[in-house]
Design a protein around this motif. Sequence first.
Motif: not given
Length: 347
Positions: A65-73, A145-151, A294-296, A315-317
């Motif tokens: 999912g988005s949370a996992d994918a973004v945080m692993r990035l 961390v991020a905003a994500t639209p749904f589809v 600060a690091e995030i 989208e980074p937020a």
Amino acid sequence: MAAAPLAPGKSALRRQLLLTAAGAALTGGRSFAQTLSSSPPPSQPPAGDFPNKPIRLVVTFPPGGSADAVMRLLVPRLNEKLGQPVVIDNKPGAGGNVGLSLVAKTPADGYTLGLGAAGALTANASLYPQMPFDPVKDFKPVGMVAATPFVIVGHPSIAARTQRELIALAKASPGTLSIGHGGNGTAMHLSAALFAQMAEVKFVEVPYRGSGPAALDAIAGQIPLALVDLPASLQQIRAGKLVAFSVTSAQRVPMLPEVPTVAEAGLPGYDSTGWFGVVAPAGTPAPIVARLNAEINAALGDEQIKATMRNLGAEPAPTSPEAFEAYIRSETKKWAKVIQTARIRLD
């Protein structure tokens, strides 16, 4: 949820998501864009020798999912800057309650953090008769961390190619079409319910432990429809393995410019966007929260990371802890009104 200027050509998506991220039918109070306007402080107080051991990050959704994918990035950058490994621990379930309840019970020392979404941090308090934690009192927000639209997507075998055809198909056979979403109590769940309400159709709702599993079952044809986030579905849509009927945000998404919004495809006024962020147990010292924030935010400001996140559909937020806290409180009130109106309750 004033932010630093974006490079030319990148501001449209930012503006779009900031304007729509407050969620479906949520009006009044502080907006996502207003929250983001509170920039992180220019200098941070010292955090002593923190960290001096690995940090556990409890992600409330499964891999994919988005949370996992973004945080692993973000993790490699955080590892480098913090000087200690950030270890992701996926704990899905109960719309995020399972993972965040673990975080709420841990020592407030900064070494256990949670990555929560709108469901667990704002909506669940109104959805569940009993909660294992208080979303406001038991956590110290670190930062968005991020905003994500749904589809809204479907398996290619479904006899519809547009949202209007999909609604007609659902009306022709009430209560027979299944739609998967990211779990009971999540923003995806409420977004799917709002879609059905506004379209005056009845779906069989199928909750999953995250957006990734729901998208995978739609790809495999186990369910005909799913309402998922872009990171879990974007590449499969582009590959033709999923049909995209509409995106839930107020404006079209540049990554899928040919896909209309729910509103312009026949349901005016529909608007819902997801988000997620990092929280720490209540009582975590302010210098530690400031260091983590600060690091995030620095990682989210990295141009390569931003480009990869946007390619994933997120989208980074970056926000300050104070802005994130204010936004959570505002959204909690808004979701409560929506849930009460829709009479949605979970056991």
